[in-house]
Scaffold this motif. Structure first.
Motif: not given
Length: 210
Positions: A31, A47-48, A51, A67
Motif C-alpha cells: 500500500d 504493489w498490493l 490502497f 497491482r
C-alpha cells in the motif's frame, strides 16, 4: 533470488547504508509503502493492499507496477499480506523497510512481533528505516558487525534466560531478564557484538549511521 524487500508505510530515511543493503533484493510494496520506492531507486515487482494510504500520484516509472487489490474489510494488514506474498514467491530473507514508526503504532508493534515469528519459521528478517535496524533474537549465538560506539538495545519479548552480551561497554554473563525490564537497553558496541541466549525471544535494535 530469495532476498526480498517489503516496503511498508512507516517512516524511512534513504541512507546510503540502507540503499546498499537493498541491492539485489526483489521488492514488494505494501500500500502506502510504494512512496519509498523512488527515494530508494527501486521498482517493485508487485504493489498490493487495499490502497487506502496510496499516494495520489506516482513517478512515471512506477505507473506500470502490477497491482493486487484487496478489500478494506480483511483479516490481515497490508504488511502481513506483502510478507506472505514474498514467502509464496520463495523468500528466505526479508528486509522490512519502514517497520519502526509512522502514524500507526499498532502496525509498528505488530511488525516487530511478526519478525520474531518469522525467525522462528527459519526466515532471516531485518527491520530497517535508514536510522535503525532490528534483528530477532532466539536461542542461539548471534554476531553483528557494528561500528564501535553504536548504541543498541535488546528488548525482551518474553523472559530471557542465559543471556550473555559481549564486546560491549556493559557486558552480561548468563543473566535472567524478566519481561518489561530495561536492563538490556542503551548499551554501546566496543569491539564487535555477540549475543548468546538460552531461552526466550527478543529484538535487538541498533542505531546505525547512514
Amino acid at each position: 533470488m530469495n532476498r526480498f524487500a517489503i516496503l511498508l508505510d512507516g517512516d524511512m530515511t534513504p541512507t546510503g547504508r540502507l540503499k546498499r543493503q537493498l541491492q539485489g533484493c526483489r521488492v514488494i510494496a505494501a500500500d502506502g509503502g510504494i512512496r519509498h520506492a523512488a527515494a530508494l531507486n527501486l521498482v517493485p515487482e508487485v504493489w498490493l493492499g487495499d490502497f487506502d494510504s496510496a499516494p495520489d500520484q506516482l513517478p512515471a516509472n512506477l505507473n506500470d507496477v502490477p497491482r493486487i487489490a484487496y478489500p478494506e474489510d480483511k483479516d490481515a494488514t497490508d504488511g502481513e499480506i506483502a510478507v506472505n506474498e514474498a514467502l509464496a514467491r520463495g523468500a528466505g530473507e526479508l528486509m522490512m523497510v519502514g517497520a519502526f514508526g509512522g502514524a500507526r503504532a499498532d502496525h509498528a508493534l505488530l511488525q516487530k512481533t511478526m519478525a520474531v515469528s518469522l525467525a522462528k519459521r527459519g526466515v532471516t528478517v531485518t527491520l530497517c528505516d535508514g536510522g535503525q535496524e532490528g534483528y530477532p533474537i532466539l536461542p542461539g549465538t548471534y554476531r553483528f558487525e557494528l561500528s564501535e560506539g553504536t548504541l543498541f538495545s535488546l528488548v525482551g519479548l518474553s523472559e530471557l534466560s542465559g543471556l550473555s552480551v559481549t564486546g560491549v561497554k556493559w557486558p552480561l554473563d548468563r543473566v535472567k531478564v524478566p519481561i518489561g525490564s530495561s536492563l538490556t537497553l542503551s548499551n554501546v558496541v566496543v569491539d564487535g557484538l555477540t549475543i548468546e541466549l538460552e531461552r526466550g525471544s527478543a529484538l535487538m535494535i541498533a542505531q546505525v549511521a547512514g
